[in-house]
Design a protein around this motif. Structure first.
Motif, short mmCIF file in Angstrom:
data_model
loop_
_atom_site.label_atom_id
_atom_site.label_comp_id
_atom_site.label_asym_id
_atom_site.label_seq_id
_atom_site.Cartn_x
_atom_site.Cartn_y
_atom_site.Cartn_z
N PRO A 191 -4.95 20.45 0.22
CA PRO A 191 -3.94 19.92 1.15
C PRO A 191 -3.74 18.42 0.91
O PRO A 191 -4.70 17.71 0.60
CB PRO A 191 -4.55 20.16 2.53
CG PRO A 191 -5.73 21.04 2.34
CD PRO A 191 -6.17 20.89 0.93
N ALA A 212 -2.21 15.06 2.92
CA ALA A 212 -1.65 14.53 4.17
C ALA A 212 -0.98 13.20 3.84
O ALA A 212 0.05 13.18 3.17
CB ALA A 212 -2.76 14.42 5.20
N GLY A 213 -1.59 12.06 4.25
CA GLY A 213 -0.99 10.77 3.92
C GLY A 213 -1.26 10.34 2.49
O GLY A 213 -0.62 9.44 1.96
N GLY A 214 -2.27 10.95 1.87
CA GLY A 214 -2.59 10.65 0.47
C GLY A 214 -3.36 9.35 0.28
O GLY A 214 -3.66 8.97 -0.85
N HIS A 215 -3.73 8.67 1.38
CA HIS A 215 -4.35 7.35 1.21
C HIS A 215 -5.85 7.42 0.94
O HIS A 215 -6.49 6.39 0.68
CB HIS A 215 -4.05 6.45 2.42
CG HIS A 215 -2.77 5.70 2.21
ND1 HIS A 215 -1.67 6.27 1.63
CD2 HIS A 215 -2.42 4.41 2.48
CE1 HIS A 215 -0.70 5.37 1.56
NE2 HIS A 215 -1.14 4.24 2.06
N LEU A 239 -6.95 10.70 -0.75
CA LEU A 239 -6.94 11.64 -1.88
C LEU A 239 -6.31 11.05 -3.14
O LEU A 239 -6.87 11.17 -4.24
CB LEU A 239 -6.18 12.92 -1.46
CG LEU A 239 -6.11 14.04 -2.50
CD1 LEU A 239 -7.49 14.42 -3.02
CD2 LEU A 239 -5.39 15.27 -1.94
N THR A 273 -3.12 9.74 8.10
CA THR A 273 -3.06 10.61 9.29
C THR A 273 -4.42 10.74 9.96
O THR A 273 -5.47 10.59 9.32
CB THR A 273 -2.57 12.01 8.90
OG1 THR A 273 -3.56 12.62 8.06
CG2 THR A 273 -1.23 11.97 8.18
N ASP A 312 -13.45 6.03 10.07
CA ASP A 312 -13.85 5.57 11.40
C ASP A 312 -13.71 6.61 12.50
O ASP A 312 -14.46 6.58 13.48
CB ASP A 312 -13.02 4.33 11.78
CG ASP A 312 -13.44 3.11 10.96
OD1 ASP A 312 -14.56 2.62 11.18
OD2 ASP A 312 -12.67 2.67 10.10
C1 LIG Z 1 -6.92 0.15 1.28
C2 LIG Z 1 -7.41 1.25 2.19
C3 LIG Z 1 -8.30 0.92 3.20
C4 LIG Z 1 -8.75 1.92 4.06
N1 LIG Z 1 -9.63 1.56 5.07
C5 LIG Z 1 -10.04 2.52 5.93
C6 LIG Z 1 -10.91 2.17 7.01
O1 LIG Z 1 -11.31 1.03 7.21
N2 LIG Z 1 -11.31 3.19 7.84
C7 LIG Z 1 -10.89 4.48 7.68
O2 LIG Z 1 -11.26 5.33 8.47
N3 LIG Z 1 -10.07 4.81 6.66
C8 LIG Z 1 -9.64 3.88 5.81
N4 LIG Z 1 -8.79 4.22 4.79
C9 LIG Z 1 -8.44 5.64 4.63
C10 LIG Z 1 -7.18 5.99 5.43
O3 LIG Z 1 -7.44 5.90 6.83
C11 LIG Z 1 -6.74 7.40 5.04
O4 LIG Z 1 -5.40 7.47 5.33
C12 LIG Z 1 -7.48 8.53 5.70
O5 LIG Z 1 -8.85 8.48 5.48
C13 LIG Z 1 -7.05 9.87 5.12
O6 LIG Z 1 -5.90 10.24 5.68
P1 LIG Z 1 -4.69 10.74 4.80
O7 LIG Z 1 -3.69 11.26 5.75
O8 LIG Z 1 -4.27 9.65 3.91
O9 LIG Z 1 -5.35 11.96 4.00
P2 LIG Z 1 -5.28 12.38 2.47
O10 LIG Z 1 -5.67 11.26 1.60
O11 LIG Z 1 -3.98 13.05 2.17
O12 LIG Z 1 -6.42 13.52 2.47
C14 LIG Z 1 -7.78 13.20 2.53
C15 LIG Z 1 -8.61 14.46 2.35
O13 LIG Z 1 -8.51 15.30 3.48
C16 LIG Z 1 -7.91 16.55 3.14
N5 LIG Z 1 -6.95 16.85 4.20
C17 LIG Z 1 -6.00 16.02 4.67
N6 LIG Z 1 -5.37 16.58 5.71
C18 LIG Z 1 -5.94 17.80 5.88
C19 LIG Z 1 -5.73 18.85 6.81
N7 LIG Z 1 -4.81 18.77 7.79
N8 LIG Z 1 -6.49 19.95 6.70
C20 LIG Z 1 -7.42 20.05 5.74
N9 LIG Z 1 -7.68 19.08 4.85
C21 LIG Z 1 -6.94 17.96 4.92
C22 LIG Z 1 -7.25 16.35 1.78
O14 LIG Z 1 -7.21 17.56 1.02
C23 LIG Z 1 -8.18 15.32 1.16
O15 LIG Z 1 -9.33 15.95 0.64
C24 LIG Z 1 -8.32 3.25 3.91
C25 LIG Z 1 -7.42 3.58 2.88
C26 LIG Z 1 -6.98 2.59 2.03
C27 LIG Z 1 -6.02 2.98 0.94
#
Ligand SMILES: Cc1cc2nc3c(=O)[nH]c(=O)nc-3n(C[C@H](O)[C@H](O)[C@H](O)COP(=O)(O)OP(=O)(O)OC[C@H]3O[C@@H](n4cnc5c(N)ncnc54)[C@H](O)[C@@H]3O)c2cc1C
Length: 287
Positions: free
Chosen positions: A30, A32-35, A37, A111, A124
């Motif tokens: 999956p 989500a925001g990709g940040h 993955l 997300t 967090d």
């Molecule tokens: C520069 C930077 C700094 C950051 N600093 C922090 C920080 O201080 N604290 C913090 O908590 N995070 C931090 N992050 C991470 C950020 O909060 C991410 O967005 C978050 O961890 C993952 O959310 P996403 O929506 O981007 O998920 P994605 O990157 O799309 O997915 C993350 C993982 O979860 C899985 N996944 C996603 N959604 C689902 C779903 N609905 N069901 C099942 N599996 C799923 C995906 O397959 C993947 O394995 C940082 C990111 C960056 C780029």
């Protein structure tokens, strides 16, 4: 810095998403925001052959109440968590925590579901969800199940999510009226993951702690629920000697990695400091 090639899928419903995941098997993930993955894919630490983007599934992006619970759809962004009036009044710790994640650019896209499903001990929200007694709603081709946040994390990037399942929502029971909460995070700079962080949710009655939950971030392979420390505090007036014992109990369950954020011993001690600060602030906010 260039990910391997992958096929991109954009289902319109949860049913379509879980069917795709089941059909494509282990090579599908999956998105989500990709940040979290996409950076892993760019480093070639993840190489899924199929990405199932959940962005077009409108049902996954909502914040509502249902019964006594607050229900947050998995695709709700960290930015939307910060802007929600409902969450600000019912669960202010979520806004406080989200504001300490990364920076606005990341929060516009990252997300809540991705943050808690990811399994990175540096995220967090998981420790906060443990504190709040949240349940995760997981849906696969064969149906739905609910797993408490406190039972979801098994190791770094290892959760009880089964292949083919997605997290659709997070259900948070209403915390008791008059609760106080706080999230304290030590980081090296804006946008950094925690060196150590702590969440506290408590209620006070007649000057004594009536209920207390404590979560710790990034001081073990998983987020930690500090149950023993909570038990020590319940019934106390938060006098210095009792708080000291609770801090020692919380520190005792940590096993942080050594990295550029500090040595294991330093990070354990910082977890204790974050915990005692969160405790004091949660108490000052409790009615
Ligand atoms: C520069 C930077 C700094 C950051 N600093 C922090 C920080 O201080 N604290 C913090 O908590 N995070 C931090 N992050 C991470 C950020 O909060 C991410 O967005 C978050 O961890 C993952 O959310 P996403 O929506 O981007 O998920 P994605 O990157 O799309 O997915 C993350 C993982 O979860 C899985 N996944 C996603 N959604 C689902 C779903 N609905 N069901 C099942 N599996 C799923 C995906 O397959 C993947 O394995 C940082 C990111 C960056 C780029």
């Amino acid at each position: 810095m260039i990910p391997g090639s992958f096929a991109y899928h954009r289902p319109k419903s949860v049913r379509e998403a879980v069917t795709l995941l089941a059909d494509l098997g282990e090579d599908a993930r999956p998105l989500a925001g990709g940040h979290s993955l996409v950076p892993l894919m760019k480093l070639r630490l993840a190489a899924p052959e199929h990405l199932i983007d959940l962005a077009a599934i409108g049902d996954l992006r909502s914040i509502r109440t249902e019964g006594g619970d607050v229900v947050i759809g998995a695709m709700t962004t960290e930015h939307e968590v910060i802007g929600s009036d409902l969450l600000a009044s019912r669960l202010p710790i979520l806004r406080e925590t989200a504001l300490q994640i990364a920076d606005p650019q990341v929060r516009y896209v990252g997300t809540l579901g991705g943050n808690v499903a990811n399994g990175d001990p540096g995220n967090d929200m998981p420790a906060v969800m443990m504190c709040l007694g949240a349940d995760y709603v997981l849906v696969g081709k064969s149906g739905e199940r609910r797993v408490p946040a406190r039972a979801f994390y098994k190791g770094a990037y290892l959760t009880v999510l089964k292949p083919g399942e997605i997290l659709t929502a997070i259900r948070i029971p209403a915390p008791p009226v008059g609760h106080g909460s706080a999230y304290e995070k030590l980081k090296r700079k804006i946008g950094d993951y925690a060196t150590a962080a702590a969440a506290v949710v408590l209620t006070m009655q007649g000057g004594k702690v009536a209920t207390c939950a404590i979560g710790l971030t990034n001081v073990a392979a998983t987020p930690l629920y500090a149950e023993e420390a909570s038990k020590i505090l319940v019934g106390s007036t938060l006098d210095a000697a009792t708080v000291k014992r609770a801090v020692a109990a919380a520190e005792a369950i940590t096993s942080p990695a050594s990295d550029r954020r500090g040595t294991p011993n330093y990070r354990t001690k910082m977890a204790g400091v974050m915990f005692s600060r969160a405790l004091a602030r949660a108490k000052s906010r409790a009615a």
